[in-house]
Design a protein around this motif. Structure first.
Motif, PDB file in Angstrom:
ATOM      1  N   THR A 141       0.832  -1.203   0.000  1.00 17.06           N
ATOM      2  CA  THR A 141       0.000   0.000   0.000  1.00 17.06           C
ATOM      3  C   THR A 141       0.865   1.250   0.000  1.00 17.06           C
ATOM      4  N   ARG A 142       1.945   1.208   0.741  1.00 17.07           N
ATOM      5  CA  ARG A 142       2.864   2.363   0.744  1.00 17.07           C
ATOM      6  C   ARG A 142       3.454   2.584  -0.642  1.00 17.07           C
ATOM      7  N   ALA A 143       3.890   1.487  -1.271  1.00 18.43           N
ATOM      8  CA  ALA A 143       4.503   1.600  -2.599  1.00 18.43           C
ATOM      9  C   ALA A 143       3.499   2.155  -3.603  1.00 18.43           C
ATOM     10  N   LEU A 144       2.273   1.651  -3.554  1.00 17.37           N
ATOM     11  CA  LEU A 144       1.253   2.164  -4.464  1.00 17.37           C
ATOM     12  C   LEU A 144       0.932   3.629  -4.180  1.00 17.37           C
ATOM     13  N   SER A 145       0.953   4.019  -2.922  1.00 20.06           N
ATOM     14  CA  SER A 145       0.711   5.413  -2.556  1.00 20.06           C
ATOM     15  C   SER A 145       1.801   6.314  -3.107  1.00 20.06           C
ATOM     16  N   VAL A 146       3.048   5.864  -2.984  1.00 26.39           N
ATOM     17  CA  VAL A 146       4.160   6.655  -3.503  1.00 26.39           C
ATOM     18  C   VAL A 146       4.041   6.783  -5.021  1.00 26.39           C
ATOM     19  N   VAL A 147       3.708   5.696  -5.703  1.00 28.09           N
ATOM     20  CA  VAL A 147       3.530   5.747  -7.153  1.00 28.09           C
ATOM     21  C   VAL A 147       2.403   6.722  -7.505  1.00 28.09           C
ATOM     22  N   GLY A 148       1.313   6.674  -6.753  1.00 27.17           N
ATOM     23  CA  GLY A 148       0.209   7.601  -6.989  1.00 27.17           C
ATOM     24  C   GLY A 148       0.615   9.042  -6.801  1.00 27.17           C
ATOM     25  N   ILE A 149       1.372   9.303  -5.743  1.00 26.91           N
ATOM     26  CA  ILE A 149       1.838  10.673  -5.494  1.00 26.91           C
ATOM     27  C   ILE A 149       2.751  11.137  -6.618  1.00 26.91           C
ATOM     28  N   VAL A 150       3.660  10.275  -7.061  1.00 31.52           N
ATOM     29  CA  VAL A 150       4.564  10.634  -8.161  1.00 31.52           C
ATOM     30  C   VAL A 150       3.764  10.928  -9.426  1.00 31.52           C
ATOM     31  N   LEU A 151       2.746  10.116  -9.699  1.00 37.17           N
ATOM     32  CA  LEU A 151       1.917  10.365 -10.882  1.00 37.17           C
ATOM     33  C   LEU A 151       1.149  11.684 -10.766  1.00 37.17           C
ATOM     34  N   LEU A 152       0.671  11.992  -9.569  1.00 37.04           N
ATOM     35  CA  LEU A 152      -0.013  13.273  -9.369  1.00 37.04           C
ATOM     36  C   LEU A 152       0.933  14.452  -9.590  1.00 37.04           C
ATOM     37  N   VAL A 153       2.133  14.363  -9.051  1.00 40.41           N
ATOM     38  CA  VAL A 153       3.113  15.440  -9.224  1.00 40.41           C
ATOM     39  C   VAL A 153       3.500  15.557 -10.695  1.00 40.41           C
ATOM     40  N   ALA A 154       3.716  14.414 -11.371  1.00 36.67           N
ATOM     41  CA  ALA A 154       4.068  14.456 -12.786  1.00 36.67           C
ATOM     42  C   ALA A 154       2.931  15.072 -13.607  1.00 36.67           C
ATOM     43  N   GLY A 155       1.700  14.738 -13.264  1.00 33.75           N
ATOM     44  CA  GLY A 155       0.563  15.333 -13.950  1.00 33.75           C
ATOM     45  C   GLY A 155       0.479  16.828 -13.721  1.00 33.75           C
ATOM     46  N   ALA A 156       0.756  17.250 -12.489  1.00 34.66           N
ATOM     47  CA  ALA A 156       0.724  18.683 -12.186  1.00 34.66           C
ATOM     48  C   ALA A 156       1.830  19.419 -12.940  1.00 34.66           C
TER      49      ALA A 156
END
Length: 181
Positions: A55-70
């Motif tokens: 869950t932590r790894a998926l959360s980090v991936v999600g955060i990275v994708l959000l930042v990349a999208g921004a």
């Protein structure tokens, strides 16, 4: 080059943080989301991060994708300077790429025996351009005379062929290492 990359990354992160801050202020000002709901979202996010490793790894991936999208969104929204110079004539607008200006600088210096290699780089300074030439010259070259001649030749060639007046032509000169005698 990597310093420019890190500068862009830091600038992107600061831009994202400022954008999030502005959105947050707008949300609170217009009372779009209640403070209690925001607090609940933060608690849920915090508990999500303290779950198992997957869950932590998926959360980090999600955060990275959000930042990349921004970052991608900011790049799309903010105007880019481009690698070209634009100037207007009576007939219309003309854009000349930095690659073309750099090729013209190389071409202007082709006949010099004192120059072993040249690496031109155009720097945009507002609406004007500056040419930076990294020259590797032979050890027997007279650098003061050569530098004046190089600056004049490059400036004249670019102005004659493109109409662009360079703000200045800066030189970085290295001497070619001598071979053993």
């Amino acid at each position: 080059m990597t310093m420019q990359l890190w500068g862009k990354v830091v600038l992107g992160v600061v831009g994202i943080l400022l954008l999030l801050f502005a959105v947050g202020v707008g949300v609170f000002f217009f009372n779009v989301v209640s403070l209690l709901a925001l607090q609940e979202w933060m608690v849920n996010f915090y508990t999500l991060l303290h779950m198992n490793l997957l869950t932590r790894a998926l959360s980090v991936v999600g955060i990275v994708l959000l930042v990349a999208g921004a970052v991608a969104l900011l790049r799309f929204l903010l105007p880019r300077g481009g690698r070209f110079l634009t100037y207007r004539t009576e007939e219309g607008e003309i854009r000349v790429s930095f690659d073309s200006l750099e090729a013209l600088a190389r071409e202007a210096l082709r006949g010099f025996q004192e120059i072993v290699s040249v690496t031109p780089r155009v720097e945009k300074m507002g609406r004007e351009a500056c040419m930076v030439l990294h020259l590797v010259v032979r050890t027997d070259a007279a650098i003061p005379e050569l530098s004046n001649l190089v600056q004049t030749k490059v400036r004249e060639r670019i102005e004659r062929q493109t109409g662009i007046v360079l703000k200045n032509v800066r030189l970085l000169v290295d001497l070619k290492a001598q071979e053993t005698v």
